[in-house]
Motif scaffolding. Structure first.
Motif, short mmCIF file in Angstrom:
data_model
loop_
_atom_site.label_atom_id
_atom_site.label_comp_id
_atom_site.label_asym_id
_atom_site.label_seq_id
_atom_site.Cartn_x
_atom_site.Cartn_y
_atom_site.Cartn_z
N ALA A 86 5.99 -0.85 10.66
CA ALA A 86 5.30 -1.20 9.41
C ALA A 86 4.24 -2.27 9.64
CB ALA A 86 6.31 -1.66 8.36
N ALA A 87 4.56 -3.24 10.49
CA ALA A 87 3.60 -4.31 10.80
C ALA A 87 2.39 -3.75 11.56
CB ALA A 87 4.28 -5.40 11.61
N LYS A 88 2.64 -2.83 12.48
CA LYS A 88 1.52 -2.20 13.22
C LYS A 88 0.62 -1.42 12.28
CE LYS A 88 4.01 -1.64 17.63
NZ LYS A 88 4.55 -0.64 18.60
N LEU A 89 1.21 -0.70 11.34
CA LEU A 89 0.42 0.08 10.39
C LEU A 89 -0.38 -0.84 9.48
CD1 LEU A 89 3.11 2.74 9.47
CD2 LEU A 89 1.01 3.16 10.76
N ALA A 90 0.22 -1.94 9.07
CA ALA A 90 -0.47 -2.87 8.18
C ALA A 90 -1.76 -3.40 8.83
CB ALA A 90 0.45 -4.04 7.80
N ALA A 91 -1.71 -3.55 10.14
CA ALA A 91 -2.89 -4.05 10.86
C ALA A 91 -4.04 -3.06 10.81
CB ALA A 91 -2.53 -4.35 12.31
N LEU A 92 -3.75 -1.78 10.53
CA LEU A 92 -4.79 -0.76 10.48
C LEU A 92 -5.41 -0.63 9.09
CD1 LEU A 92 -3.10 2.14 12.50
CD2 LEU A 92 -4.74 0.43 13.33
N TRP A 93 -4.68 -1.01 8.06
CA TRP A 93 -5.17 -0.81 6.69
C TRP A 93 -5.95 -2.02 6.22
CZ3 TRP A 93 -4.90 4.03 5.91
CH2 TRP A 93 -3.83 4.79 6.37
N ALA A 101 0.82 -1.22 0.00
CA ALA A 101 0.00 0.00 0.00
C ALA A 101 0.85 1.26 0.00
CB ALA A 101 -0.92 0.01 1.22
N GLY A 102 2.04 1.15 0.54
CA GLY A 102 2.92 2.30 0.65
C GLY A 102 4.09 1.93 1.51
#
Length: 268
Positions: A261-268, A233-234
């Motif tokens: 990055a892993a924490k952000l991926a969980a939000l998207w 995604a980015g």
């Protein structure tokens, strides 16, 4: 999308109306597509085709075709269970208009910035470029020139190279054909063979380095951020100035960056 030329084909608007389906009042092809897009991203979660069609005023057959096209372009994401949500390109476009983002993103980025003591960025892909959607400025005597909403090239930035490294070959080739590989500094990679070698290293180690390739005196490390479907995604990056942070120290930030990055991926 050819919507105005398919009324007499099987499964078209006219065919649906003859079967007693809802008549479209959405107007021409562009209006229909925009109405479908607006209906698909309305609300707080994924939406089903029937609801999108009803809210947009577009018959289900046409709405389905429009959604397929929007999904291919990245504006809509097909969840695979009959529901649709905003795609990463739609999110990036929204960030070019106003600074918005998912709940918790700011806190996650702020934690990383505090841990490493450097400026942190989050960018989402928008077609053949990426767009900064969040920035946390470090408490340093200097300020980065970057800003939320700014576009960045993919071939010369850490986040951009993370994106390119995780795209299918056909999509990668199309982006490079569209955007090219212009030199931003004398360190920019402008050769496809060299870029392919760099992208292979990024996939192997899980992060990318921009060593003054996009802007002189700026060195960044970036990690890819994936969406729930596993597509890139980015990316998230840590930006430093070369005269204060050596490469070795920048690379030492990689573990914390990958966790973020892993924490952000969980939000998207």
């Amino acid at each position: 999308m050819g919507e105005d030329r398919i009324d007499d084909r099987p499964g078209s608007d006219a065919d649906e109306q003859r079967r007693g389906g809802r008549s479209s009042s959405a107007g021409n092809a562009v209006s229909k597509a925009l109405n479908v897009l607006e209906a698909a991203v309305a609300g707080t979660g994924p939406r089903r085709l029937a609801d999108i069609a009803a809210d947009s005023g577009v018959p289900k057959a046409s709405a389905h075709r429009i959604l397929a096209a929007l999904n291919e372009l990245g504006f809509i994401a097909n969840e695979g269970d009959g529901t649709y949500r905003a795609g990463t390109r739609m999110l990036a476009l929204a960030e070019e208009v106003r600074a918005v983002g998912g709940a918790g993103v700011g806190e996650i980025l702020a934690d990383l910035s505090a841990e490493v003591g450097q400026t942190v960025h989050l960018a989402l892909r928008g077609g053949d470029h990426a767009v900064y959607v969040h920035k946390v400025e470090a408490d340093q005597p200097y300020r980065m020139a970057s800003r939320v909403g700014m576009r960045l090239p993919l071939h010369s930035t850490a986040i951009g190279k993370c994106v390119l490294a995780h795209l299918p070959e056909q999509e990668l080739a199309a982006i490079l054909a569209s955007a090219g590989m212009p030199a931003r500094t004398d360190r920019t990679i402008t050769d496809r063979a060299r870029l392919d070698e760099e992208l292979a290293r990024i996939r192997e180690r899980g992060y990318a380095i921009d060593d003054e390739e996009n802007e002189q005196t700026i060195r960044c490390i970036g990690a890819p951020v994936f969406d729930r479907g596993g597509a890139v995604a980015g990316g998230v990056s840590i930006s430093t100035v070369t005269f204060m942070v050596p490469t070795e120290r920048l690379v030492s930030f990689a573990p914390a960056l990958r966790v973020t990055a892993a924490k952000l991926a969980a939000l998207w």
